[in-house]
Design a protein around this motif. Structure first.
Motif, short mmCIF file in Angstrom:
data_model
loop_
_atom_site.label_atom_id
_atom_site.label_comp_id
_atom_site.label_asym_id
_atom_site.label_seq_id
_atom_site.Cartn_x
_atom_site.Cartn_y
_atom_site.Cartn_z
N UNK A 95 0.84 -1.20 0.00
CA UNK A 95 0.00 0.00 0.00
C UNK A 95 0.88 1.25 0.00
N UNK A 96 0.28 2.37 -0.31
CA UNK A 96 1.04 3.62 -0.37
C UNK A 96 1.36 4.12 1.04
N UNK A 97 2.37 4.98 1.10
CA UNK A 97 2.76 5.57 2.39
C UNK A 97 1.62 6.42 2.95
N UNK A 98 0.87 7.05 2.07
CA UNK A 98 -0.27 7.87 2.50
C UNK A 98 -1.34 7.01 3.19
N UNK A 99 -1.61 5.84 2.64
CA UNK A 99 -2.59 4.93 3.26
C UNK A 99 -2.11 4.45 4.62
N UNK A 100 -0.82 4.16 4.71
CA UNK A 100 -0.25 3.72 5.99
C UNK A 100 -0.34 4.84 7.01
N UNK A 101 -0.03 6.07 6.61
CA UNK A 101 -0.11 7.21 7.53
C UNK A 101 -1.54 7.45 7.99
N UNK A 102 -2.50 7.28 7.09
CA UNK A 102 -3.92 7.42 7.46
C UNK A 102 -4.30 6.38 8.49
N UNK A 103 -3.83 5.16 8.32
CA UNK A 103 -4.10 4.09 9.28
C UNK A 103 -3.44 4.39 10.62
N UNK A 104 -2.23 4.96 10.59
CA UNK A 104 -1.54 5.35 11.83
C UNK A 104 -2.33 6.42 12.58
N UNK A 105 -2.88 7.38 11.86
CA UNK A 105 -3.68 8.43 12.48
C UNK A 105 -4.92 7.82 13.13
N UNK A 106 -5.55 6.87 12.45
CA UNK A 106 -6.71 6.19 13.00
C UNK A 106 -6.34 5.43 14.28
N UNK A 107 -5.22 4.72 14.26
CA UNK A 107 -4.78 3.97 15.44
C UNK A 107 -4.48 4.91 16.60
N UNK A 108 -3.89 6.06 16.30
CA UNK A 108 -3.59 7.06 17.33
C UNK A 108 -4.88 7.58 17.96
N UNK A 109 -5.88 7.84 17.14
CA UNK A 109 -7.18 8.31 17.66
C UNK A 109 -7.83 7.25 18.54
N UNK A 110 -7.75 5.98 18.11
CA UNK A 110 -8.32 4.90 18.90
C UNK A 110 -7.63 4.78 20.26
N UNK A 111 -6.30 4.94 20.27
CA UNK A 111 -5.56 4.85 21.53
C UNK A 111 -5.92 6.01 22.46
N UNK A 112 -6.07 7.19 21.89
CA UNK A 112 -6.46 8.35 22.70
C UNK A 112 -7.86 8.14 23.29
N UNK A 113 -8.77 7.60 22.49
CA UNK A 113 -10.14 7.34 22.97
C UNK A 113 -10.12 6.29 24.07
N UNK A 114 -9.34 5.23 23.88
CA UNK A 114 -9.24 4.19 24.91
C UNK A 114 -8.68 4.76 26.20
N UNK A 115 -7.66 5.59 26.09
CA UNK A 115 -7.06 6.20 27.28
C UNK A 115 -8.05 7.12 27.99
#
Length: 99
Positions: free
Chosen positions: A40-60
């Motif tokens: 996948x493209x680096x942009x898609x990976x970065x978008x997924x990273x942003x999503x994971x970061x948001x999920x971690x913030x919500x969990x915290x």
């Protein structure tokens, strides 16, 4: 002197959950590039990273807090284990190896 020159075994690293395979690799970007999002493209990976970061913030922010009344309702249910697992999933927890 004791303690000098010794490396600490405690790491304060936060392990992000892969939103695709639900594992917590040591480095999510590397995991995504070589496993779940290989090719996948680096942009898609970065978008997924942003999503994971948001999920971690919500969990915290919300996952650590439980209402006592909700816990009572879970344990009073006909199948408390299923109710507890459902509630944990809603809060973002991952329970593995459920029979």
């Amino acid at each position: 002197m004791e303690g000098q020159g010794e490396k600490s075994t405690f790491h304060s690293r936060i392990y992000f959950l892969c939103p695709l395979c639900r594992k917590a690799p040591r480095t999510l970007p590397g995991h995504l590039r070589t496993s779940c999002m290989e090719g996948r493209t680096e942009e898609e990976i970065q978008t997924t990273m942003i999503q994971a970061n948001k999920e971690m913030a919500e969990l915290s922010h919300t996952g650590r807090f439980w209402e006592y009344q909700r816990i009572r309702e879970i344990f009073a249910a006909a199948d408390p284990l299923a109710s507890m697992l459902e509630e944990m999933e809603k809060k973002g927890f991952v329970v593995r190896n459920i029979p």
